[in-house]
Design an enzyme around this catalytic site. Sequence first.
Site, PDB file in Angstrom:
ATOM      1  N   ASP A   1       0.950  -1.231  -0.101  1.00 52.23           N
ATOM      2  CA  ASP A   1       0.003   0.013  -0.012  1.00 52.23           C
ATOM      3  C   ASP A   1       0.866   1.254   0.036  1.00 52.23           C
ATOM      4  O   ASP A   1       2.113   1.185   0.420  1.00 52.23           O
ATOM      5  CB  ASP A   1      -0.942  -0.111   1.288  1.00 52.23           C
ATOM      6  CG  ASP A   1      -2.115   1.036   1.044  1.00 52.23           C
ATOM      7  OD1 ASP A   1      -2.275   1.437   0.149  1.00 52.23           O
ATOM      8  OD2 ASP A   1      -2.619   1.318   2.017  1.00 52.23           O
TER       9      ASP A   1
ATOM     10  N   HIS B   1       2.782   3.255  -8.699  1.00 50.81           N
ATOM     11  CA  HIS B   1       2.477   1.983  -9.072  1.00 50.81           C
ATOM     12  C   HIS B   1       3.781   1.497  -9.797  1.00 50.81           C
ATOM     13  O   HIS B   1       4.326   0.322  -9.503  1.00 50.81           O
ATOM     14  CB  HIS B   1       1.614   1.862  -9.746  1.00 50.81           C
ATOM     15  CG  HIS B   1       0.257   1.942  -9.105  1.00 50.81           C
ATOM     16  ND1 HIS B   1      -0.178   1.449  -7.641  1.00 50.81           N
ATOM     17  CD2 HIS B   1      -1.135   2.704  -9.453  1.00 50.81           C
ATOM     18  CE1 HIS B   1      -1.291   2.259  -7.321  1.00 50.81           C
ATOM     19  NE2 HIS B   1      -1.872   2.792  -8.304  1.00 50.81           N
TER      20      HIS B   1
ATOM     21  N   LEU C   1      11.171 -20.332  -4.663  1.00 54.81           N
ATOM     22  CA  LEU C   1      10.350 -19.342  -4.079  1.00 54.81           C
ATOM     23  C   LEU C   1       8.979 -19.710  -4.646  1.00 54.81           C
ATOM     24  O   LEU C   1       8.579 -20.266  -5.746  1.00 54.81           O
ATOM     25  CB  LEU C   1      10.510 -18.045  -4.193  1.00 54.81           C
ATOM     26  CG  LEU C   1       9.509 -17.095  -3.366  1.00 54.81           C
ATOM     27  CD1 LEU C   1       9.483 -17.252  -2.253  1.00 54.81           C
ATOM     28  CD2 LEU C   1      10.046 -15.743  -4.257  1.00 54.81           C
TER      29      LEU C   1
HETATM   30  C1  FPP Z   1      -1.975   0.235  -3.114  1.00 56.26           C
HETATM   31  O1  FPP Z   1      -1.533   1.531  -3.272  1.00 56.26           O
HETATM   32  C2  FPP Z   1      -1.329  -0.462  -4.513  1.00 56.26           C
HETATM   33  C3  FPP Z   1      -2.059  -1.011  -5.384  1.00 56.26           C
HETATM   34  C4  FPP Z   1      -3.583  -1.017  -5.751  1.00 56.26           C
HETATM   35  C5  FPP Z   1      -1.379  -1.788  -6.476  1.00 56.26           C
HETATM   36  C6  FPP Z   1      -0.078  -2.514  -6.138  1.00 56.26           C
HETATM   37  C7  FPP Z   1       0.533  -2.731  -7.523  1.00 56.26           C
HETATM   38  C8  FPP Z   1       1.785  -2.643  -7.599  1.00 56.26           C
HETATM   39  C9  FPP Z   1       2.885  -2.655  -6.512  1.00 56.26           C
HETATM   40  C10 FPP Z   1       2.281  -2.852  -9.024  1.00 56.26           C
HETATM   41  C11 FPP Z   1       2.993  -3.805  -9.404  1.00 56.26           C
HETATM   42  C12 FPP Z   1       2.525  -5.362  -9.168  1.00 56.26           C
HETATM   43  C13 FPP Z   1       3.079  -6.310  -9.781  1.00 56.26           C
HETATM   44  C14 FPP Z   1       2.740  -7.672  -8.961  1.00 56.26           C
HETATM   45  C15 FPP Z   1       3.945  -6.364 -10.759  1.00 56.26           C
HETATM   46  P1  FPP Z   1      -2.449   2.706  -3.409  1.00 56.26           P
HETATM   47  O2  FPP Z   1      -2.709   3.163  -4.783  1.00 56.26           O
HETATM   48  O3  FPP Z   1      -3.886   2.195  -2.687  1.00 56.26           O
HETATM   49  O4  FPP Z   1      -1.929   3.615  -2.479  1.00 56.26           O
HETATM   50  P2  FPP Z   1      -2.461   5.002  -1.452  1.00 56.26           P
HETATM   51  O5  FPP Z   1      -3.338   4.299  -0.531  1.00 56.26           O
HETATM   52  O6  FPP Z   1      -1.512   5.925  -1.257  1.00 56.26           O
HETATM   53  O7  FPP Z   1      -3.553   5.808  -2.725  1.00 56.26           O
END
Ligand code: FPP
Length: 244
Positions: free
Chosen positions: A11, A28, A122
């Site tokens: 997150d 992201h 893994l």
């Molecule tokens: C939450 O942060 C994160 C996500 C919804 C996406 C997670 C995805 C990645 C890390 C991209 C790559 C993943 C892979 C497996 C290649 P948020 O956007 O909710 O953060 P915020 O709470 O600050 O808005």
Amino acid sequence: MNTLHVGIIMDGNGRWAEARGLNRVAGHSRGARRVSDIVSAAPGLGITHLTLYAFSTENWQRPLAEVNGLMRLFRNYILGRMESLRAHDVRVRFIGMRHRVPVHLRQLMEMLEERTRNCRGLNLTIALDYGGRDELSRAVRGLAERVAEGALAPEAIGEEALASALDTRDLPDPDFIIRTSGECRVSNFLLWQATYAEYEFLKIAWPDFTAETLAGSVKGYHRRQRRFGQIGGAAPAARAVAEN
Ligand code: FPP
């Protein structure tokens, strides 16, 4: 063989980007780079299973540009890492509702699963269009269908039957779940499986989470005493009663 299953709720990408005047997809994208670092570091820390929460059933409600940006990142990750994951003996699985994912991405997900099927290092599980409640309701529906067909007796439905109807049927339960970015919530991640998991909530955002952060967290996990609903320290009197 001893297993160590770590789950991560990645997150804080959006806030990390916004704090730097960047768009959310840039956060992201930086987060995706962290995924590669963490996957490389995990086996050296004794992690046998790593489950990453990449996209929840609720994330479809984000703006289209962000959803499309994430789908592109997943696609690029698979295309860019397929051979390296296989070379490093990483077995990849996806959990969630893959049928809702764009077809070109779903085909790549299935190709990656197939290509790494015989890997024995893994176990990397990517939760994509995943929600714990959705997973549980699909599992219950599957069991109910088997009962209706006469293939399963209602009395045969217990914890084991339910666990083996989940997307995670081939995985051990998570031991340790980390969430970044300071939020202290579970957000629909591995609801059934995390019953006895240890949790750690870190303040830093996912794009700042490094292999060193993971090493520190795993070290802290090993210092915890897990009790699984029992009492710690095996009190001798209690044991004597139990033995009589
Ligand atoms: C939450 O942060 C994160 C996500 C919804 C996406 C997670 C995805 C990645 C890390 C991209 C790559 C993943 C892979 C497996 C290649 P948020 O956007 O909710 O953060 P915020 O709470 O600050 O808005």
